[in-house]
Design a protein around this motif. Sequence first.
Motif, PDB file in Angstrom:
ATOM      1  N   VAL A  95       0.873  -1.165   0.000  1.00 26.98           N
ATOM      2  CA  VAL A  95       0.000   0.000   0.000  1.00 26.98           C
ATOM      3  C   VAL A  95       0.915   1.221   0.000  1.00 26.98           C
ATOM      4  CG1 VAL A  95      -1.767   1.250   1.285  1.00 26.98           C
ATOM      5  CG2 VAL A  95      -1.740  -1.252   1.342  1.00 26.98           C
ATOM      6  N   THR A  96       0.728   2.111  -0.975  1.00 25.92           N
ATOM      7  CA  THR A  96       1.599   3.286  -1.106  1.00 25.92           C
ATOM      8  C   THR A  96       0.771   4.560  -1.095  1.00 25.92           C
ATOM      9  OG1 THR A  96       3.159   2.008  -2.431  1.00 25.92           O
ATOM     10  CG2 THR A  96       3.377   4.400  -2.514  1.00 25.92           C
ATOM     11  N   LYS A  97       1.236   5.532  -0.323  1.00 30.34           N
ATOM     12  CA  LYS A  97       0.589   6.848  -0.279  1.00 30.34           C
ATOM     13  C   LYS A  97       1.312   7.770  -1.257  1.00 30.34           C
ATOM     14  CE  LYS A  97      -0.444  10.731   2.779  1.00 30.34           C
ATOM     15  NZ  LYS A  97      -0.290  11.270   4.139  1.00 30.34           N
ATOM     16  N   TYR A  98       0.548   8.453  -2.091  1.00 34.47           N
ATOM     17  CA  TYR A  98       1.082   9.421  -3.037  1.00 34.47           C
ATOM     18  C   TYR A  98       0.591  10.815  -2.670  1.00 34.47           C
ATOM     19  CZ  TYR A  98       2.461   5.527  -5.984  1.00 34.47           C
ATOM     20  OH  TYR A  98       3.049   4.392  -6.461  1.00 34.47           O
ATOM     21  N   ASP A  99       1.452  11.794  -2.834  1.00 34.88           N
ATOM     22  CA  ASP A  99       1.124  13.182  -2.553  1.00 34.88           C
ATOM     23  C   ASP A  99       1.778  14.018  -3.647  1.00 34.88           C
ATOM     24  OD1 ASP A  99       0.740  15.730  -1.602  1.00 34.88           O
ATOM     25  OD2 ASP A  99       1.618  15.376   0.359  1.00 34.88           O
ATOM     26  N   ASP A 135      -0.754  -2.644  -4.602  1.00 35.50           N
ATOM     27  CA  ASP A 135      -0.195  -3.554  -5.590  1.00 35.50           C
ATOM     28  C   ASP A 135      -0.255  -4.952  -5.001  1.00 35.50           C
ATOM     29  OD1 ASP A 135       1.151  -4.518  -7.822  1.00 35.50           O
ATOM     30  OD2 ASP A 135       3.108  -4.212  -6.897  1.00 35.50           O
ATOM     31  N   PRO A 136      -0.915  -5.907  -5.540  1.00 36.32           N
ATOM     32  CA  PRO A 136      -1.601  -5.850  -6.832  1.00 36.32           C
ATOM     33  C   PRO A 136      -3.040  -5.376  -6.692  1.00 36.32           C
ATOM     34  CG  PRO A 136      -1.690  -8.085  -5.993  1.00 36.32           C
ATOM     35  CD  PRO A 136      -0.928  -7.266  -4.977  1.00 36.32           C
ATOM     36  N   ASP A 137      -3.506  -4.624  -7.657  1.00 36.00           N
ATOM     37  CA  ASP A 137      -4.911  -4.238  -7.732  1.00 36.00           C
ATOM     38  C   ASP A 137      -5.244  -3.921  -9.188  1.00 36.00           C
ATOM     39  OD1 ASP A 137      -7.497  -3.435  -7.445  1.00 36.00           O
ATOM     40  OD2 ASP A 137      -7.072  -1.724  -6.176  1.00 36.00           O
ATOM     41  N   PRO A 138      -5.765  -4.901  -9.909  1.00 39.59           N
ATOM     42  CA  PRO A 138      -6.039  -4.694 -11.338  1.00 39.59           C
ATOM     43  C   PRO A 138      -7.280  -3.854 -11.611  1.00 39.59           C
ATOM     44  CG  PRO A 138      -6.751  -6.869 -10.674  1.00 39.59           C
ATOM     45  CD  PRO A 138      -6.079  -6.247  -9.469  1.00 39.59           C
ATOM     46  N   TYR A 139      -8.031  -3.483 -10.551  1.00 37.42           N
ATOM     47  CA  TYR A 139      -9.314  -2.826 -10.772  1.00 37.42           C
ATOM     48  C   TYR A 139      -9.280  -1.311 -10.680  1.00 37.42           C
ATOM     49  CZ  TYR A 139     -10.543  -7.629  -9.830  1.00 37.42           C
ATOM     50  OH  TYR A 139     -10.586  -8.978  -9.857  1.00 37.42           O
ATOM     51  N   ARG A 140      -8.395  -0.749  -9.845  1.00 37.37           N
ATOM     52  CA  ARG A 140      -8.405   0.695  -9.605  1.00 37.37           C
ATOM     53  C   ARG A 140      -7.002   1.251  -9.574  1.00 37.37           C
ATOM     54  NH1 ARG A 140     -12.608   3.005  -5.566  1.00 37.37           N
ATOM     55  NH2 ARG A 140     -11.478   4.782  -6.314  1.00 37.37           N
ATOM     56  N   GLU A 141      -6.916   2.530  -9.816  1.00 37.26           N
ATOM     57  CA  GLU A 141      -5.636   3.220  -9.754  1.00 37.26           C
ATOM     58  C   GLU A 141      -5.369   3.845  -8.402  1.00 37.26           C
ATOM     59  OE1 GLU A 141      -3.067   3.600 -11.995  1.00 37.26           O
ATOM     60  OE2 GLU A 141      -4.084   1.983 -13.010  1.00 37.26           O
ATOM     61  N   GLY A 142      -6.398   4.349  -7.725  1.00 39.33           N
ATOM     62  CA  GLY A 142      -6.172   5.022  -6.459  1.00 39.33           C
ATOM     63  C   GLY A 142      -7.403   5.024  -5.572  1.00 39.33           C
ATOM     64  N   TYR A 143      -7.170   5.110  -4.278  1.00 40.25           N
ATOM     65  CA  TYR A 143      -8.233   5.153  -3.282  1.00 40.25           C
ATOM     66  C   TYR A 143      -8.058   6.412  -2.438  1.00 40.25           C
ATOM     67  CZ  TYR A 143      -8.925   0.212  -4.366  1.00 40.25           C
ATOM     68  OH  TYR A 143      -9.165  -0.965  -5.016  1.00 40.25           O
ATOM     69  N   LEU A 157      -8.928   6.556   0.794  1.00 39.96           N
ATOM     70  CA  LEU A 157      -8.568   6.136   2.146  1.00 39.96           C
ATOM     71  C   LEU A 157      -7.670   4.913   2.130  1.00 39.96           C
ATOM     72  CD1 LEU A 157     -12.098   6.374   3.799  1.00 39.96           C
ATOM     73  CD2 LEU A 157     -10.254   8.048   3.926  1.00 39.96           C
ATOM     74  N   ARG A 158      -6.728   4.862   3.065  1.00 38.30           N
ATOM     75  CA  ARG A 158      -5.841   3.705   3.183  1.00 38.30           C
ATOM     76  C   ARG A 158      -6.649   2.445   3.488  1.00 38.30           C
ATOM     77  NH1 ARG A 158      -1.271   3.594   7.734  1.00 38.30           N
ATOM     78  NH2 ARG A 158      -3.093   3.203   9.019  1.00 38.30           N
ATOM     79  N   ALA A 159      -7.680   2.581   4.325  1.00 40.01           N
ATOM     80  CA  ALA A 159      -8.500   1.422   4.701  1.00 40.01           C
ATOM     81  C   ALA A 159      -9.170   0.791   3.483  1.00 40.01           C
ATOM     82  CB  ALA A 159      -9.549   1.840   5.725  1.00 40.01           C
ATOM     83  N   ASP A 160      -9.610   1.604   2.525  1.00 39.02           N
ATOM     84  CA  ASP A 160     -10.226   1.058   1.312  1.00 39.02           C
ATOM     85  C   ASP A 160      -9.218   0.276   0.486  1.00 39.02           C
ATOM     86  OD1 ASP A 160     -12.641   2.206   2.019  1.00 39.02           O
ATOM     87  OD2 ASP A 160     -12.319   3.992   0.784  1.00 39.02           O
ATOM     88  N   CYS A 161      -7.995   0.749   0.463  1.00 33.39           N
ATOM     89  CA  CYS A 161      -6.925   0.065  -0.256  1.00 33.39           C
ATOM     90  C   CYS A 161      -6.626  -1.292   0.394  1.00 33.39           C
ATOM     91  CB  CYS A 161      -5.684   0.954  -0.276  1.00 33.39           C
ATOM     92  SG  CYS A 161      -4.490   0.517  -1.527  1.00 33.39           S
ATOM     93  N   VAL A 162      -6.573  -1.322   1.722  1.00 30.36           N
ATOM     94  CA  VAL A 162      -6.312  -2.570   2.449  1.00 30.36           C
ATOM     95  C   VAL A 162      -7.446  -3.562   2.209  1.00 30.36           C
ATOM     96  CG1 VAL A 162      -6.081  -3.591   4.748  1.00 30.36           C
ATOM     97  CG2 VAL A 162      -4.840  -1.502   4.189  1.00 30.36           C
ATOM     98  N   LYS A 163      -8.694  -3.089   2.212  1.00 30.71           N
ATOM     99  CA  LYS A 163      -9.833  -3.965   1.952  1.00 30.71           C
ATOM    100  C   LYS A 163      -9.755  -4.572   0.553  1.00 30.71           C
ATOM    101  CE  LYS A 163     -13.073  -1.822   5.123  1.00 30.71           C
ATOM    102  NZ  LYS A 163     -14.271  -1.003   5.288  1.00 30.71           N
ATOM    103  N   ALA A 164      -9.299  -3.785  -0.422  1.00 28.06           N
ATOM    104  CA  ALA A 164      -9.148  -4.294  -1.785  1.00 28.06           C
ATOM    105  C   ALA A 164      -8.102  -5.408  -1.824  1.00 28.06           C
ATOM    106  CB  ALA A 164      -8.773  -3.161  -2.738  1.00 28.06           C
ATOM    107  N   LEU A 165      -6.982  -5.220  -1.113  1.00 21.42           N
ATOM    108  CA  LEU A 165      -5.960  -6.274  -1.058  1.00 21.42           C
ATOM    109  C   LEU A 165      -6.518  -7.535  -0.417  1.00 21.42           C
ATOM    110  CD1 LEU A 165      -2.681  -4.403  -0.035  1.00 21.42           C
ATOM    111  CD2 LEU A 165      -3.209  -5.463  -2.221  1.00 21.42           C
ATOM    112  N   GLU A 166      -7.293  -7.376   0.660  1.00 23.46           N
ATOM    113  CA  GLU A 166      -7.896  -8.532   1.333  1.00 23.46           C
ATOM    114  C   GLU A 166      -8.858  -9.254   0.399  1.00 23.46           C
ATOM    115  OE1 GLU A 166      -9.660  -6.634   4.704  1.00 23.46           O
ATOM    116  OE2 GLU A 166      -7.857  -6.842   5.941  1.00 23.46           O
ATOM    117  N   ARG A 167      -9.642  -8.494  -0.346  1.00 23.16           N
ATOM    118  CA  ARG A 167     -10.596  -9.086  -1.296  1.00 23.16           C
ATOM    119  C   ARG A 167      -9.861  -9.865  -2.382  1.00 23.16           C
ATOM    120  NH1 ARG A 167     -12.183  -4.816  -3.685  1.00 23.16           N
ATOM    121  NH2 ARG A 167     -11.170  -5.278  -5.636  1.00 23.16           N
TER     122      ARG A 167
END
Length: 97
Positions: free
Chosen positions: A36-40, A70-78, A80-90
Amino acid sequence: MTSASKTRLRKIDTVDDDFAVVTYEATRDGKVLGTVTKYDEPDHKTVPTWKSGHRELKVRNTRLVYWACDPDPYREGYDLRADCVKALERIAGVADS
């Protein structure tokens, strides 16, 4: 009663230097789910203002902050960090019900 397993984040070195701020490795039950990477990055928006009785458009500098996993073939960015973690879990098939 057993404790529920949780996804844990461990800060690691950020390899992508293109506006990346921080990177975490997501693990659950000893299995690496991904990163999970934060971009600014700098951004701007145009806002209407009033000057001397007439409307004028002004460009304001802002920041665009988002999370990517990474990996997440469905989206480019979230947002919230929590949404990104949920995507990895899914993706890994370990999401809580």
